[in-house]
Scaffold this motif. Structure first.
Motif, mmCIF file in Angstrom:
data_model
loop_
_atom_site.group_PDB
_atom_site.id
_atom_site.type_symbol
_atom_site.label_atom_id
_atom_site.label_comp_id
_atom_site.label_asym_id
_atom_site.label_seq_id
_atom_site.Cartn_x
_atom_site.Cartn_y
_atom_site.Cartn_z
ATOM 1 N N ILE A 144 0.864 -1.181 0.000
ATOM 2 C CA ILE A 144 0.000 0.000 0.000
ATOM 3 C C ILE A 144 0.899 1.228 0.000
ATOM 4 C CG2 ILE A 144 -1.506 1.423 1.470
ATOM 5 C CD1 ILE A 144 -3.109 -0.702 0.091
ATOM 6 N N CYS A 145 0.572 2.178 -0.862
ATOM 7 C CA CYS A 145 1.270 3.461 -0.877
ATOM 8 C C CYS A 145 0.347 4.517 -0.279
ATOM 9 C CB CYS A 145 1.639 3.851 -2.303
ATOM 10 S SG CYS A 145 2.397 5.489 -2.397
ATOM 11 N N LEU A 146 0.883 5.340 0.608
ATOM 12 C CA LEU A 146 0.132 6.456 1.166
ATOM 13 C C LEU A 146 0.501 7.722 0.402
ATOM 14 C CD1 LEU A 146 0.570 5.738 4.981
ATOM 15 C CD2 LEU A 146 -1.229 4.930 3.431
ATOM 16 N N ARG A 147 -0.517 8.519 0.080
ATOM 17 C CA ARG A 147 -0.317 9.765 -0.661
ATOM 18 C C ARG A 147 -1.017 10.886 0.098
ATOM 19 N NH1 ARG A 147 2.483 13.004 -4.013
ATOM 20 N NH2 ARG A 147 1.458 13.638 -5.938
ATOM 21 N N ALA A 148 -0.298 11.946 0.437
ATOM 22 C CA ALA A 148 -0.887 13.116 1.084
ATOM 23 C C ALA A 148 -0.200 14.349 0.535
ATOM 24 C CB ALA A 148 -0.725 13.037 2.600
ATOM 25 N N VAL A 149 -0.999 15.346 0.132
ATOM 26 C CA VAL A 149 -0.432 16.557 -0.458
ATOM 27 C C VAL A 149 -1.019 17.806 0.180
ATOM 28 C CG1 VAL A 149 -0.004 15.429 -2.694
ATOM 29 C CG2 VAL A 149 -2.156 16.663 -2.320
ATOM 30 N N GLY A 154 -5.257 22.723 -6.183
ATOM 31 C CA GLY A 154 -5.159 21.405 -6.810
ATOM 32 C C GLY A 154 -4.409 21.399 -8.133
ATOM 33 N N MET A 155 -4.100 22.571 -8.674
ATOM 34 C CA MET A 155 -3.375 22.621 -9.943
ATOM 35 C C MET A 155 -1.894 22.281 -9.740
ATOM 36 S SD MET A 155 -5.642 23.162 -12.181
ATOM 37 C CE MET A 155 -4.614 23.484 -13.600
ATOM 38 N N THR A 156 -1.351 22.680 -8.600
ATOM 39 C CA THR A 156 -0.014 22.266 -8.187
ATOM 40 C C THR A 156 -0.139 21.757 -6.755
ATOM 41 O OG1 THR A 156 0.574 24.457 -7.331
ATOM 42 C CG2 THR A 156 1.124 24.000 -9.632
ATOM 43 N N ALA A 157 0.792 20.914 -6.344
ATOM 44 C CA ALA A 157 0.720 20.356 -4.990
ATOM 45 C C ALA A 157 2.105 19.910 -4.541
ATOM 46 C CB ALA A 157 -0.242 19.172 -4.950
ATOM 47 N N ASP A 158 2.332 20.015 -3.246
ATOM 48 C CA ASP A 158 3.558 19.491 -2.642
ATOM 49 C C ASP A 158 3.198 18.296 -1.769
ATOM 50 O OD1 ASP A 158 5.392 21.402 -3.668
ATOM 51 O OD2 ASP A 158 4.685 22.844 -2.176
ATOM 52 N N TRP A 159 4.088 17.322 -1.674
ATOM 53 C CA TRP A 159 3.822 16.200 -0.783
ATOM 54 C C TRP A 159 3.853 16.717 0.654
ATOM 55 C CZ3 TRP A 159 7.750 14.561 2.587
ATOM 56 C CH2 TRP A 159 9.025 15.023 2.296
ATOM 57 N N ALA A 160 2.953 16.194 1.461
ATOM 58 C CA ALA A 160 2.825 16.644 2.846
ATOM 59 C C ALA A 160 3.918 16.011 3.700
ATOM 60 C CB ALA A 160 1.446 16.270 3.393
ATOM 61 N N ILE A 188 6.526 10.744 -2.050
ATOM 62 C CA ILE A 188 7.066 12.088 -1.829
ATOM 63 C C ILE A 188 7.278 12.822 -3.156
ATOM 64 C CG2 ILE A 188 8.075 11.562 0.419
ATOM 65 C CD1 ILE A 188 10.824 11.420 -1.000
ATOM 66 N N SER A 189 6.289 12.694 -4.055
ATOM 67 C CA SER A 189 6.337 13.360 -5.362
ATOM 68 C C SER A 189 5.416 14.576 -5.357
ATOM 69 C CB SER A 189 5.874 12.407 -6.464
ATOM 70 O OG SER A 189 6.538 11.174 -6.369
ATOM 71 N N SER A 190 5.888 15.678 -5.921
ATOM 72 C CA SER A 190 5.078 16.885 -6.034
ATOM 73 C C SER A 190 4.377 16.927 -7.389
ATOM 74 C CB SER A 190 5.953 18.129 -5.850
ATOM 75 O OG SER A 190 6.464 18.174 -4.533
ATOM 76 N N LYS A 191 3.377 17.798 -7.504
ATOM 77 C CA LYS A 191 2.658 18.015 -8.775
ATOM 78 C C LYS A 191 2.951 19.426 -9.259
ATOM 79 C CE LYS A 191 -1.920 18.501 -10.825
ATOM 80 N NZ LYS A 191 -3.378 18.472 -10.634
ATOM 81 N N PRO A 192 3.473 19.623 -10.463
ATOM 82 C CA PRO A 192 4.056 18.594 -11.304
ATOM 83 C C PRO A 192 5.417 18.138 -10.770
ATOM 84 C CG PRO A 192 4.365 20.768 -12.293
ATOM 85 C CD PRO A 192 3.576 20.963 -11.041
ATOM 86 N N PRO A 193 5.970 17.055 -11.266
ATOM 87 C CA PRO A 193 5.552 16.282 -12.436
ATOM 88 C C PRO A 193 4.500 15.220 -12.146
ATOM 89 C CG PRO A 193 7.607 15.403 -11.614
ATOM 90 C CD PRO A 193 7.275 16.586 -10.736
ATOM 91 N N ALA A 194 4.373 14.773 -10.892
ATOM 92 C CA ALA A 194 3.388 13.723 -10.586
ATOM 93 C C ALA A 194 2.019 14.354 -10.373
ATOM 94 C CB ALA A 194 3.810 12.961 -9.334
#
Length: 199
Positions: A144-149, A154-160, A188-194
């Protein structure tokens, strides 16, 4: 529903931007969203009252309408549900595993007073199994992968950057309480690129 004339949708502006190629050959990011994906003949008129607003603007409108915080501050949730958080064939077993893991993640965010500090969070079921040890036995189970930003619109996001004690407890809870999981990882990926969601 018999006699229905309207279909109401909660489409917001980022959904349109990321789902439809508006001017020429721009790429579409969200292939799963309801924007542009409805049948041509539905005999229903579409009502999308907030489709020109970003999420932070939607929340300001909701606050002006005195909506409760439980609704206003709720994390965005994908229209197709947890199905797009299963990176594999979707089966009832995988959905059940993901539901349990996701509930633990969200409940722990609330218990640690982190839920409102995060823009969106969710668990993702990965299409791999890994070796583990439980008791004296070797296991070969799912990840399981946990994702939190964090984000504003919502157009850009940083990992929490969640506290270590929270991550330790959440990983331990999922591995010990959800049958079929022996490994938890954190994205631990930010948007963008993820993107925020994986699909």
């Amino acid at each position: 529903m018999e006699g229905a004339k309207w279909l109401g949708q909660g489409t917001i502006y980022p959904d349109i931007i990321e789902s439809v190629s508006i001017n020429g050959p721009s790429a579409t990011i969200k292939s799963h969203h309801n924007v542009g994906g409805l049948p041509e003949k539905m005999h229903l008129k579409i009502l999308e009252p907030i489709n020109s607003l970003f999420k932070d603007e939607v929340r300001r409108v909701g606050k002006a309408l005195n909506l409760p915080d439980a609704i206003l501050k709720r994390h965005p949730f994908p229209g197709p549900g947890l199905a797009i958080r299963i990176i594999d064939d979707i089966t009832p077993e995988k959905v059940a595993i993901l539901q349990e893991a996701d509930a633990i993640f969200i409940d722990n965010l609330k218990a640690f007073d982190l839920y409102d500090k995060v823009w969106q969070a969710g668990a993702i079921f990965l299409p791999v199994k890994t070796v583990g040890v439980m008791g004296d036995e070797r296991t070969y189970q799912h990840v399981i992968c946990l994702r939190a930003v964090t984000s504003v619109d919502g157009m850009t996001a940083d990992w929490a950057d969640l506290p270590r004690d929270f991550l330790v407890k959440t990983s331990s809870d999922i591995i010990n309480k959800v049958k079929g999981i022996n490994r938890v990882v954190y994205d631990i990926s930010s948007k963008p690129p993820a993107t925020i969601e994986w699909e």
